[in-house]
Design a protein around this motif. Structure first.
Motif, short mmCIF file in Angstrom:
data_model
loop_
_atom_site.label_atom_id
_atom_site.label_comp_id
_atom_site.label_asym_id
_atom_site.label_seq_id
_atom_site.Cartn_x
_atom_site.Cartn_y
_atom_site.Cartn_z
N ALA A 48 -7.16 40.44 -1.72
CA ALA A 48 -7.74 40.03 -3.00
C ALA A 48 -9.13 40.64 -3.23
N ASP A 49 -9.87 40.89 -2.17
CA ASP A 49 -11.22 41.46 -2.33
C ASP A 49 -11.19 42.84 -2.99
N LEU A 50 -10.07 43.52 -2.78
CA LEU A 50 -9.99 44.88 -3.35
C LEU A 50 -9.44 44.89 -4.77
N TYR A 51 -9.06 43.73 -5.25
CA TYR A 51 -8.59 43.66 -6.65
C TYR A 51 -9.85 43.54 -7.51
N GLN A 52 -10.26 44.65 -8.12
CA GLN A 52 -11.58 44.68 -8.75
C GLN A 52 -11.52 45.19 -10.20
N PRO A 53 -11.19 44.30 -11.12
CA PRO A 53 -11.10 44.77 -12.52
C PRO A 53 -12.42 45.31 -13.05
N TYR A 54 -13.54 44.90 -12.43
CA TYR A 54 -14.84 45.38 -12.92
C TYR A 54 -15.32 46.62 -12.16
N HIS A 55 -14.47 47.16 -11.32
CA HIS A 55 -14.86 48.38 -10.61
C HIS A 55 -15.02 49.51 -11.63
N PRO A 56 -16.06 50.35 -11.46
CA PRO A 56 -16.26 51.44 -12.44
C PRO A 56 -15.03 52.34 -12.60
N ALA A 57 -14.21 52.47 -11.55
CA ALA A 57 -13.01 53.32 -11.69
C ALA A 57 -12.12 52.74 -12.78
N HIS A 58 -11.94 51.42 -12.77
CA HIS A 58 -11.11 50.76 -13.78
C HIS A 58 -11.81 50.82 -15.15
N LEU A 59 -13.12 50.58 -15.14
CA LEU A 59 -13.86 50.59 -16.41
C LEU A 59 -13.76 51.97 -17.07
N ARG A 60 -13.83 53.02 -16.23
CA ARG A 60 -13.77 54.38 -16.81
C ARG A 60 -12.37 54.67 -17.37
N VAL A 61 -11.34 54.19 -16.69
CA VAL A 61 -9.97 54.39 -17.22
C VAL A 61 -9.85 53.66 -18.56
N LEU A 62 -10.40 52.46 -18.61
CA LEU A 62 -10.31 51.69 -19.86
C LEU A 62 -11.04 52.41 -21.00
N ARG A 63 -12.22 52.92 -20.68
CA ARG A 63 -12.98 53.62 -21.73
C ARG A 63 -12.20 54.86 -22.19
N TYR A 64 -11.56 55.54 -21.24
CA TYR A 64 -10.75 56.72 -21.60
C TYR A 64 -9.60 56.31 -22.54
N ILE A 65 -8.96 55.18 -22.23
CA ILE A 65 -7.84 54.72 -23.08
C ILE A 65 -8.33 54.44 -24.50
N ALA A 66 -9.47 53.74 -24.60
CA ALA A 66 -10.00 53.40 -25.93
C ALA A 66 -10.34 54.67 -26.70
N ARG A 67 -11.00 55.59 -26.01
CA ARG A 67 -11.41 56.82 -26.70
C ARG A 67 -10.20 57.64 -27.15
N THR A 68 -9.20 57.74 -26.27
CA THR A 68 -8.02 58.54 -26.60
C THR A 68 -7.30 57.95 -27.82
N CYS A 69 -7.10 56.63 -27.80
CA CYS A 69 -6.37 56.00 -28.92
C CYS A 69 -7.19 56.09 -30.20
N ASN A 70 -8.50 55.87 -30.08
CA ASN A 70 -9.33 55.94 -31.29
C ASN A 70 -9.30 57.35 -31.88
N ALA A 71 -9.33 58.36 -30.99
CA ALA A 71 -9.31 59.75 -31.48
C ALA A 71 -7.98 60.06 -32.17
N LEU A 72 -6.90 59.46 -31.68
CA LEU A 72 -5.58 59.71 -32.29
C LEU A 72 -5.32 58.79 -33.49
N GLY A 73 -6.21 57.85 -33.69
CA GLY A 73 -6.02 56.87 -34.77
C GLY A 73 -4.90 55.89 -34.46
N ARG A 74 -4.64 55.65 -33.15
CA ARG A 74 -3.56 54.75 -32.76
C ARG A 74 -4.15 53.36 -32.47
N PRO A 75 -3.69 52.29 -33.14
CA PRO A 75 -4.24 50.96 -32.86
C PRO A 75 -4.14 50.63 -31.37
N VAL A 76 -5.22 50.09 -30.82
CA VAL A 76 -5.22 49.78 -29.38
C VAL A 76 -5.89 48.43 -29.16
N SER A 77 -5.33 47.68 -28.23
CA SER A 77 -5.92 46.37 -27.91
C SER A 77 -5.84 46.17 -26.40
#
Ligand code: PEP
Ligand code: MG
Length: 583
Positions: free
Chosen positions: A469-498
């Motif tokens: 469980a200690d390694l389950y880290q939703p706030y780890h920067p690796a996860h945060l960067r993937v999330l930011r990439y997803i938001a940016r990609t969808c926003n650039a394509l104009g695809r609704p994202v949540s």
């Protein structure tokens, strides 16, 4: 002095006060040998036979429904299970165990199950397990029925004040016992992001896990306190502790009531940037506890729980009725129905799932629907039918490749024929789908990010496994960067994202996600008002900067600390504001 004051893990916030209730959870631990205390053996046998009758009726219902949906051959297994329960030898044995050995009914069944084990002791490996399981499973149904009757008795005697105590926080533990409102849950095991935890938060039940052996420490019907925010549990509380906890619970509920009153306005940041706040729900029963006016619709309806709560797979008409009841409550607002996401820890008891050594990585979600196409087509037909009652959107869980999306769209077009299909979206929760998002998003109508699973697969950590469980880290920067990439990609394509993972309902998570570019969050109903109130106090621009700083950190602790400081500061302002506005 309380009997026990124990520190565990915070899983679902809030203060719970009630009497301990420790249901017998089969399969997790052996039922201890308990003798009858005040109950006579005649009364105990009567209780046992009534439960036995209900278990048979339950199997008969499943048998009839399976015969209708899948044919007589698939339903034969239930006939065999009924025959196991009608075995006269087993009955004689049980009568003896209760009458002569004075065992409580549950312990008598356990003794019977031990005898079955003994019968096959000379058989090897898989065969032995299968024979024993065939004889055991129907009797577990009788134990379940005994438990349900006991549950009704305890709830009748104690009103709403019940704290459920069990070994493991599984999804079925929460759904099965949700027939009655629970004041709290305390368990030995259960990850913060496990499906059981997701349900507890969604139902607003204060929950603490990680208290080793709590189900053996607690005494039936003693007063227990659950402090879900701190992860603390008290067993056998003193009257003074109970009074203090009641005051705390009242204070909390006043703040929440005041916030709910303000939360009817649409979500936005301080500078007016809109943020759509939707809710995650698990069943039409959730509608009793939530006010549809507070959200912009349902961002995630986990349809599998509606199937798990039933004794047999529902027909197309029955499914459509379930969906329509949700759509009607949301009166024209969009409702995102996620197609069946079973497998792993979410099993349908009327279907035999194969035993997998690594189920989280195995046959679950869309993988299963594409294999069991008949059932998938039934669900798609029900969703298409339900459109007569509102804005249906279809969301596919556990998508890994774009071909899976294409196959699903083909099946949907078979169902709709020449008509316009409803929007179909993809859950991004497998890292491969995140990295191939550009290709997938171009063919999907919308994207919804499941951070609970995305973090699980990104860190190669089973979200239910306490050892890692200690390694389950939703706030780890690796996860945060993937999330930011997803938001940016969808926003650039104009695809609704949540985002519909649990992170979106946590204040630090919501601040990060809005800052990273997500314009829609879908969260458990109890957290909508809090998240709305906090977002209203901060500008979109400062959230952008905060998100970038968090993603630039090197560790999970640093990123979370940064987000938590801001969340605490804003929450303190919100609480101050509600207290000073109170008449
Ligand atoms: C997720 O994985 O984030 C999600 C929302 O789905 P579930 O928790 O039901 O797996
Ligand atoms: Mg998921």
């Amino acid at each position: 002095m309380p009997r026990f004051d124990l520190q565990g893990n915070p899983v679902s916030p809030g203060v719970g006060i009630g009497c301990a209730w420790i249901p017998v959870e089969m399969g997790l631990y052996r039922i201890p040998e308990r003798k009858l205390v005040s109950e006579t053996s005649e009364a105990a046998l009567e209780r046992l036979m009534a439960a036995h009758k209900r278990a048979i009726q339950d199997l008969q219902k499943i048998q009839a429904a399976t015969t209708q949906e899948l044919g007589i051959q698939d339903a034969a297994i239930y006939g065999a299970q009924i025959a196991v329960l009608q075995d006269p030898d087993a009955h004689r044995n049980l009568e003896r165990l209760v009458n002569e050995e004075k065992l409580q009914p549950e312990s008598a069944i356990q003794a019977l199950l031990d005898q079955f084990e003994g019968l096959f002791k000379d058989l090897e490996g898989g065969d032995r397990k299968n024979w024993v399981a065939d004889l055991r499973d129907p009797w577990l149904g009788v134990i379940r029925e005994l438990g349900a009757a006991e549950e009704d008795r305890v709830f009748e005697a104690n009103g709403n004040g019940i704290v459920l105590i069990a070994e493991e926080l599984t999804p079925s533990l929460v759904t099965r016992h949700h027939r009655h409102p629970l004041a709290g849950i305390i368990c030995s095991r259960g990850g913060r992001f496990s499906h059981g935890a997701v349900l507890a938060r969604s139902f607003g039940i204060p929950t603490v896990t990680g208290i080793e052996g709590v189900h053996t420490k607690a005494q039936p019907e003693e007063v227990c306190l659950v402090f879900g925010d701190e992860g603390r549990a008290v067993l056998g509380a003193t009257p003074k502790q109970e009074k203090r906890a009641t005051e705390l619970a009242e204070e909390r509920s006043k703040v929440h009531q005041a916030l709910s009153g303000l939360a009817v306005e649409p979500g936005r940041t301080e500078d007016g940037t809109p943020v759509s706040l939707m809710v995650n729900i698990e069943s039409p029963n959730d509608l009793k506890m939530l006010d549809p006016a507070l959200s912009s619709g349902v961002g995630l309806f986990r349809t599998e729980f509606a199937y798990m709560e039933r004794p047999a797979f529902p027909s197309v008409e029955e499914q459509a009725e379930i969906y329509e009841s949700v759509l009607a409550s949301f009166d024209g607002k969009p409702v995102v129905f996620r197609t069946l996401d079973i497998g792993g820890d979410k099993q349908l008891r009327y279907f035999g799932h194969p035993k997998e050594s690594n189920p989280a990585m195995g046959w679950r979600g869309l993988r299963l629907s594409l294999e069991w196409q008949d059932l998938f087509l039934m669900q798609l037909s029900a969703l298409v039918k339900a459109r007569r009652k509102g804005d249906v959107r279809i969301l596919l869980p556990m998508v890994t490749t774009v071909e899976e999306l294409r196959r699903s769209k083909e099946l949907l077009s078979q169902v709709v024929g020449k008509a316009e299909p409803p929007p179909i979206g993809v859950m991004v929760e497998v890292p491969a789908a995140a990295m191939a998002l550009r290709d997938i998003a171009q063919e999907a109508d919308f994207i919804s990010v499941g951070t609970n699973d995305l973090a699980q697969y990104l860190f190669a950590v089973d979200r239910d496994n306490p050892w890692v469980a200690d390694l389950y880290q939703p706030y780890h920067p690796a996860h945060l960067r993937v999330l930011r990439y997803i938001a940016r990609t969808c926003n650039a394509l104009g695809r609704p994202v949540s985002v519909c993972g649990e992170m979106a309902g946590q204040l630090p998570g919501a601040l990060f996600l809005v800052g990273a570019g997500f314009g829609t969050l879908s969260i458990a109903p109890p957290f909508v008002a809090e998240v709305k109130a906090v977002l209203q106090r901060v500008s979109a621009d400062s959230l952008r900067q905060l998100a970038n700083r968090a993603a630039a950190c090197h560790t999970s602790n640093d990123a979370l600390a940064l987000l938590q400081v801001e969340a605490d500061r804003l929450w303190a302002e919100v609480v101050q504001g509600t207290i000073s506005n109170r008449p």
